[in-house]
Motif scaffolding. Structure first.
Motif, short mmCIF file in Angstrom:
data_model
loop_
_atom_site.label_atom_id
_atom_site.label_comp_id
_atom_site.label_asym_id
_atom_site.label_seq_id
_atom_site.Cartn_x
_atom_site.Cartn_y
_atom_site.Cartn_z
N THR A 14 1.05 -0.96 0.15
CA THR A 14 -0.35 0.34 0.16
C THR A 14 1.02 1.54 -0.05
O THR A 14 0.86 2.61 -0.98
CB THR A 14 -0.45 -0.18 1.05
OG1 THR A 14 -1.87 -1.45 1.09
CG2 THR A 14 -1.85 1.20 1.07
N ALA A 15 1.76 1.46 1.24
CA ALA A 15 2.87 2.38 0.67
C ALA A 15 3.58 2.95 -0.42
O ALA A 15 3.73 3.94 -0.92
CB ALA A 15 3.68 2.40 1.98
N THR A 66 3.39 6.15 -2.90
CA THR A 66 3.95 6.57 -2.85
C THR A 66 4.95 7.02 -3.94
O THR A 66 5.25 7.98 -4.68
CB THR A 66 5.91 6.00 -2.46
OG1 THR A 66 5.47 4.27 -2.45
CG2 THR A 66 5.87 5.84 -0.42
N GLN A 100 9.46 5.80 -0.95
CA GLN A 100 9.43 4.48 -2.01
C GLN A 100 10.51 3.67 -1.43
O GLN A 100 9.74 2.19 -1.35
CB GLN A 100 9.24 5.33 -3.00
CG GLN A 100 8.71 4.15 -4.17
CD GLN A 100 9.13 4.47 -5.47
OE1 GLN A 100 9.63 5.61 -5.24
NE2 GLN A 100 7.75 3.90 -7.22
N ALA A 128 9.39 1.78 1.48
CA ALA A 128 8.26 1.17 0.88
C ALA A 128 8.33 -0.37 0.84
O ALA A 128 8.88 -1.52 1.33
CB ALA A 128 6.96 0.84 0.63
#
Length: 490
Positions: free
Chosen positions: A87-88, A92, A112, A115
């Motif tokens: 999800t992150a 990002t 990013q 993540a």
């Protein structure tokens, strides 16, 4: 405890496909952005230092959180961490694509990278959890294929996207392409990935916060000067390297203290001393990536700056390596149970021989024929590369207890990130030194850089040969319970 082994999850192969699709995106983003840098600089009127941070910032934060991400997966459940991290990554990626300023883009890329670093160890952890014996080898073979293809396809896909969407805004779609793929992977992962059993132990007692800080500081102190190499990072930030040694020593002392108190360390250091094959496999991976990862930069510099290729043409010129690796990684995954470390030995020999042949050929062929002349040796090197990554990962992680698979996989990949940073800095240094000292002789510069790569590969080959002699008949464990019930750390 030694009761019957659980039946394999019937959804395991579909789960693997979903997790590797997400892992492919995170690894692709290491290299796909390189070809978009001129487009970013024009579109945002960004500075040279700013666009370099778009690349190096991602690599920095990616490597920084790998072990912590793996340990979080062990503690919280790999399904939960995979969904959170993916999800992150989607959010990002969308933020990076929508960036309206240099600062916003750099911040999005740093996030990013975090993540991606949290996401990647869940792949190896889930393979450990879902697959056993020969099936695990095949699963890691597909994983190795994913790594090989993502590494080599980045420049090609980046060039195609820029060509399709234009120089002005094409770079945005380099990031936007992750969004639909990521959303689809999220939906499928929520349905397919197995849920972890609830744990009664409080989260705080399962997480080694001090260990996370110490190891993160050590990795940061090593990576920052290396990923900033192109901007004179080693000369200005050399003082961080002694600090890294200090943080690393403090981390080892702290982890031993946590073990004595029967706590939950970030990284159980007994993995390196009591898990057959782990320490050697981690060393082989680190040295191999030191010799292997830097070749993409020097090939890009050679083809684009030396021969005037476009980014797309440059990417296509090294495609034979990717094709060879994609085929052999899958086959090697099926053969690792039978051939063991001998596959790694054969693979490293092929990579070293292929790159050495390229180094010998390039100074003696016309520029117009270089791409054709190097295709065969690069194909052979790629076949060898596919025989290194997946078998070595399988052999390294095979005897790791499943409850530690995330942290162990994260540590293995941290070594690969450190090796990548060292290799890129070393090979680029040699390449630039020869170009500057020999009046722009790009073929000679490529030859010297590749010979430097070959030396590092020969070190990895020596480690593999020694391990093959120590364990000539080693086979994979049939089930994870073979490892877990043996209680190797007690």
């Amino acid at each position: 405890m030694a009761s019957e082994a659980a039946e394999p999850d019937p959804r395991r192969w579909r789960s693997l496909a979903v997790t590797l699709a997400a892992g492919f995106m995170s690894l692709l983003d290491v290299s796909i952005v390189n070809v978009a840098l001129p487009s970013i600089q024009r579109g945002l009127e960004a500075s040279e230092a700013g666009v370099q941070w778009v690349v190096s910032g991602y690599a920095l934060t990616f490597g920084l959180v790998l072990v912590s991400g793996g340990r979080l997966g062990d503690a919280l459940g790999r399904r939960r961490m995979f969904l959170v991290a993916l999800t992150a990554f989607v959010v990002t990626s969308a933020t990076a694509g929508a960036a309206t300023s240099e600062l916003m883009l750099v911040a999005a890329r740093l996030a990013q990278g975090v993540a991606a670093g949290l996401l990647t160890p869940q792949n190896t952890g889930l393979i450990q959890e879902l697959f056993h014996g020969a099936e695990r080898g095949r699963a890691f073979g597909i994983f190795g294929t994913t790594v090989a293809i993502s590494t080599a396809l980045g420049p090609i896909l980046g060039g195609l996207i820029i060509a399709a969407f234009g120089v002005e805004n094409g770079w945005r779609w380099v990031f936007y392409v992750n969004v639909p793929i990521g959303v689809l992977a999220l939906v499928l992962a929520a349905r397919l990935l197995p849920r972890a059993p609830r744990q009664a132990v409080p989260l705080r007692s399962r997480l080694d916060i001090t260990g996370i800080v110490l190891l993160g500081s050590a990795v940061l102190a090593v990576l920052l000067p290396l990923v900033r190499f192109e901007q004179d990072g080693l000369r200005r930030l050399w003082w961080l390297l002694p600090l890294a040694v200090g943080f690393g020593y403090a981390f080892v002392r702290w982890e031993r203290r946590v073990l004595k108190r029967r706590g939950s360390p970030l990284l159980d250091l007994r993995l390196f001393t009591r898990t057959p094959g782990y320490a050697t496999g981690a060393a082989i991976a680190t040295v191999y990536f030191s010799g292997f990862a830097g070749i993409w930069l020097v090939f890009a510099l050679f083809f684009q700056n030396g021969l005037g290729y476009t980014p797309l043409q440059s990417g296509l010129a090294v495609t034979p390596f990717a094709l060879g690796a994609a085929v052999s990684a899958t086959l090697a995954g099926r053969l690792v149970d039978r051939w063991g470390r001998r596959l790694t030995v054969a693979g490293l020999s092929l990579v070293a021989a292929g790159l050495a042949l390229v180094a010998l050929i390039v100074p003696h062929v016309p520029a117009s024929a270089t791409g054709y002349a190097t295709a065969g040796p690069l194909l052979a090197a790629g076949v060898g590369g596919g025989m290194v990554i997946s078998p070595n990962t399988t052999l390294t992680l095979d005897r790791v207890p499943t409850r530690m698979a995330g942290a162990a996989g994260g540590a293995l990949q941290t070594g690969q990130r450190l090796g990548t940073a060292v290799g890129v800095a070393a090979l680029a240094s040699v390449f630039h030194a020869v170009v500057n000292d020999d009046g722009g002789n790009y073929p000679l510069a490529l030859s010297f850089a590749l010979l430097c790569s070959v030396v590092l590969l020969l070190v990895a080959l020596t480690l593999a040969i020694l391990d093959a002699h120590r364990h000539p008949h080693r086979h994979l464990t049939v089930r994870s319970r073979d490892v877990t019930e043996a209680r190797p750390f007690e």
